[in-house]
Motif scaffolding. Sequence first.
Motif, short mmCIF file in Angstrom:
data_model
loop_
_atom_site.label_atom_id
_atom_site.label_comp_id
_atom_site.label_asym_id
_atom_site.label_seq_id
_atom_site.Cartn_x
_atom_site.Cartn_y
_atom_site.Cartn_z
N PRO A 102 0.59 -1.41 -0.11
CA PRO A 102 -0.32 0.10 -0.03
C PRO A 102 0.70 1.71 -0.20
N GLY A 103 0.28 2.22 -0.89
CA GLY A 103 1.13 3.17 -0.83
C GLY A 103 2.45 3.15 -1.78
N THR A 104 2.88 1.87 -2.43
CA THR A 104 3.92 1.75 -3.09
C THR A 104 3.93 0.84 -4.45
N GLU A 105 2.93 0.06 -4.24
CA GLU A 105 2.97 -0.67 -6.12
C GLU A 105 1.85 -1.73 -5.70
N LEU A 144 2.00 -0.99 -10.91
CA LEU A 144 2.50 0.30 -11.20
C LEU A 144 3.04 0.62 -10.15
N SER A 145 3.84 1.37 -9.64
CA SER A 145 4.03 1.61 -8.38
C SER A 145 4.35 3.18 -8.42
N VAL A 146 4.46 3.40 -7.49
CA VAL A 146 4.74 5.46 -7.15
C VAL A 146 6.52 4.74 -6.53
N LEU A 156 6.35 7.69 -10.85
CA LEU A 156 5.11 6.62 -11.23
C LEU A 156 5.60 5.56 -12.74
N SER A 157 5.64 4.54 -11.65
CA SER A 157 5.65 3.37 -12.63
C SER A 157 5.36 2.66 -13.68
N TYR A 158 5.64 1.76 -14.44
CA TYR A 158 4.27 0.62 -15.40
C TYR A 158 5.25 -0.27 -16.08
N ASP A 159 5.33 -0.97 -15.79
CA ASP A 159 6.10 -2.05 -16.35
C ASP A 159 5.73 -3.56 -16.26
#
Length: 207
Positions: A102-105, A144-146, A156-159
């Motif tokens: 939560p809050g990260t990924e 999806l991660s922050v 913001l990352s989308y992998d």
Amino acid sequence: MPISETHSPSTATAELLADRFAPKPAFSVLRHRVVDADTATTYAALRGFDFMEVGGPFVHAAGWVRGLPERFRRGRGPSVPTRLTFDDMTTGSDWVILGEQPGTELVAGVAGKFWQPVIEWRRVEPGEFAEFIEPGYGKIVLSLSVRRYGERRSLLSYDIRVTLTDSVSLARFRLYWAVASPFIKAIHAATLRTIARDAENARSEAQ
């Protein structure tokens, strides 16, 4: 704007949940976008993101073309929901939420034969996903991660990672990837743009 993009193999860091489910993907796309909002606001936008908001002519064309085989086979295209958040996607579908920090990924996944004209999906529960190796299938892991980026912004990352369970499936997917990857990249960019917009709007409203 996106600041980075990488392709197979993935270069994500070791602490990502995605590494538990697809540590050595055969294909991957990783994009980043700097968001002018703090991590809490950005993650809230990520968690509530509605995939149906992703637009643009290229993205809509990709979805229309992908539904053509089903239109010819059944006389109609695939049903299109009016709303599709992560929670909606994993309720009554073959997708599952594999894990969340939560809050990260947030990580979701699905198995299937997605290179076929009409996709054959396969639901695999989180506890079985990493070890699922039944021949003839591929596995998609969506992360999806922050992360914090300076004092007031977020990265913001989308992998997306794809693993195949046998050499025949790998060969078939490689042909599919050669055609589909431009559409996948367009959807990546539109997704990041939409989440960033929602986060930045929420930040502005809170000020």
